[in-house]
Design a protein around this motif. Structure first.
Motif, short mmCIF file in Angstrom:
data_model
loop_
_atom_site.label_atom_id
_atom_site.label_comp_id
_atom_site.label_asym_id
_atom_site.label_seq_id
_atom_site.Cartn_x
_atom_site.Cartn_y
_atom_site.Cartn_z
N ARG A 207 -10.67 21.00 0.67
CA ARG A 207 -10.47 19.55 0.68
C ARG A 207 -10.55 18.96 -0.73
N TRP B 94 -25.06 11.75 6.44
CA TRP B 94 -24.40 13.01 6.72
C TRP B 94 -25.05 13.76 7.88
N GLU C 275 -25.26 12.30 10.71
CA GLU C 275 -24.52 11.76 11.85
C GLU C 275 -23.02 11.97 11.70
N ARG C 276 -22.53 12.03 10.47
CA ARG C 276 -21.12 12.31 10.22
C ARG C 276 -20.99 13.33 9.09
N PHE C 277 -20.13 14.32 9.28
CA PHE C 277 -19.93 15.33 8.25
C PHE C 277 -19.36 14.69 6.98
N ARG D 199 -17.06 13.83 3.92
CA ARG D 199 -15.61 13.87 3.88
C ARG D 199 -15.07 14.99 3.00
N LEU E 69 -13.71 19.10 8.97
CA LEU E 69 -14.88 18.46 9.57
C LEU E 69 -15.17 17.08 8.99
N GLY F 276 -15.78 13.48 7.99
CA GLY F 276 -15.63 12.21 8.68
C GLY F 276 -15.89 12.29 10.17
N ARG F 277 -15.94 13.49 10.72
CA ARG F 277 -16.17 13.62 12.17
C ARG F 277 -17.65 13.47 12.49
N SER F 278 -17.92 13.06 13.72
CA SER F 278 -19.30 12.89 14.16
C SER F 278 -19.98 14.25 14.32
N VAL F 279 -21.20 14.35 13.83
CA VAL F 279 -21.99 15.57 14.00
C VAL F 279 -22.49 15.64 15.44
#
Length: 368
Positions: A128, A273, A275-277, A279, A284, A286-289
């Motif tokens: 990324r 981070w 709660e959300r991975f 960016r 992964l 931006g996705r919810s953990v």
């Protein structure tokens, strides 16, 4: 945490409790052949230790099967508070009857997992954010090369893996104890009824302070191991020892890095981070953990650390001064319980609707 995840957790608790039940019965029926190290309650006698272990395992098996037998994982025929009380007592018994001496094996295992995890995260970052990923890769590869060449750490991994042959029965039984105890705790903290008490509100209100203090428990050991890079090594280090076997320094630094990583992961229970991975991670970002990804391992570690901390406190090391020193270097007696509370607060927060998370009222947060 989703119902399928809680079902998996309860199944793990049931399997772990069943394994402890069978093992306890076999150890009772074959006296004189048991070479496993004693647990926290071993001083009460081998028979008492096995009886308690069997009692805790049967209680854990009863609670987990009772929860699994109903659609919403709570047996309506039995009051929730009663199931929670029995489950908590069973988890406590399983923790104090766990075979001792497994914390070192857990530390070595986690140190190797940290290296593998770092490499995986670097790959995701390179895909990324190539420049950032390559910079991190250069740092990690450089550190590994220095450990392997400069500190002679090359043979360490085969040596550690070879040592598992001797501790496998002990580690396997300890894992069954931890799985059963942690499985019950995870099921309880995921139950909505556990968020309605005044104590739950206080835990949620002070979740940041609890989590920060828990994470800070990693600092004494990490600092002591980092001092091995200086001419003034602390906590067992020495120039003569390093000269005789340079790999000892590499092992100590790896364990210190693992402890520090554990502290950082603990902070993830209150940081974004968690709660959300981030960016920067390909696939992964931006996705919810998934809540279970944090709750399950944190609960397992909480049980392991609490049991190890109590054992360190009770056994001591030499005189009082040395014992206090060790307890400060390995504050598992504090880290374990606080990590359990921090994990509970994290689970409560993740269960809230978005509007409730933004609210400043702890009461609204808990009851929402």
């Amino acid at each position: 945490m989703s119902i399928p995840t809680r079902i998996i957790v309860l199944l793990a608790a049931a399997v772990g409790a069943l394994a402890v039940t069978v093992t306890s019965l076999v150890r009772m029926l074959t006296p004189g052949t048991d070479a496993l190290p004693s647990s926290l309650v071993g001083n009460l006698g081998h028979g008492v230790e096995l009886a308690l272990s069997l009692t805790g395992a049967l209680a854990a098996l009863l609670v987990s099967v009772s929860a699994l037998a109903t659609r919403d994982l709570v047996n309506r025929a039995v009051p929730r508070w009663l199931l929670h009380t029995v489950g908590l007592v069973a988890a406590g018994i399983l923790a104090v009857t766990m075979p001792g001496g497994v914390i070192a094996a857990a530390g070595y295992t986690f140190a190797m997992m940290v290296i593998v995890g770092a490499l995986v995260l670097i790959v995701l970052t390179v895909l990324r954010r190539p420049l950032l990923g390559l910079l991190l890769a250069a740092v990690v590869v450089g550190a590994l090369a220095y450990a392997a060449i400069g500190l002679g750490a090359g043979p360490l991994v085969p040596q550690i893996l070879g040592s598992y042959d001797m501790i496998l029965p002990q580690a396997g039984l300890a894992l069954a104890h931890v799985a059963a105890a942690a499985g019950l705790l995870i099921w309880m903290i995921a139950d909505p009824s556990s968020r309605r008490s005044r104590f739950a509100r206080e835990v949620l209100r002070h979740r940041r302070a609890i989590t920060i203090v828990a994470a800070a428990c990693a600092l004494p050991y990490a600092f002591a191991r980092a001092s091995w890079l200086t001419p003034w090594p602390l906590f067992g280090g020495g120039a003569e020892m390093f000269a005789a076997d340079p790999s000892v320094r590499a092992l100590g630094l790896a364990l210190g890095a693992a402890m520090l990583t554990g502290g950082v992961l603990t902070l993830g229970l209150i940081l974004p981070w968690g709660e959300r991975f981030p960016r920067a991670f390909a696939g992964l970002g931006g996705r919810s953990v998934p809540p279970g990804l944090a709750i399950v391992p944190a609960s397992l570690v909480s049980v392991l650390f609490t049991a190890a901390g109590i054992q360190f406190a009770l056994e001591g090391v030499g005189n009082v001064e040395n014992s206090v020193y060790v307890l400060l270097m390995f504050p598992f007696w504090l880290w374990g319980p606080l990590l359990g509370l921090a994990t509970w607060a994290y689970a409560m927060r993740r269960a809230m609707p978005t509007a409730a998370k933004r609210s400043s009222s702890p009461a609204a947060q808990v009851t929402s």
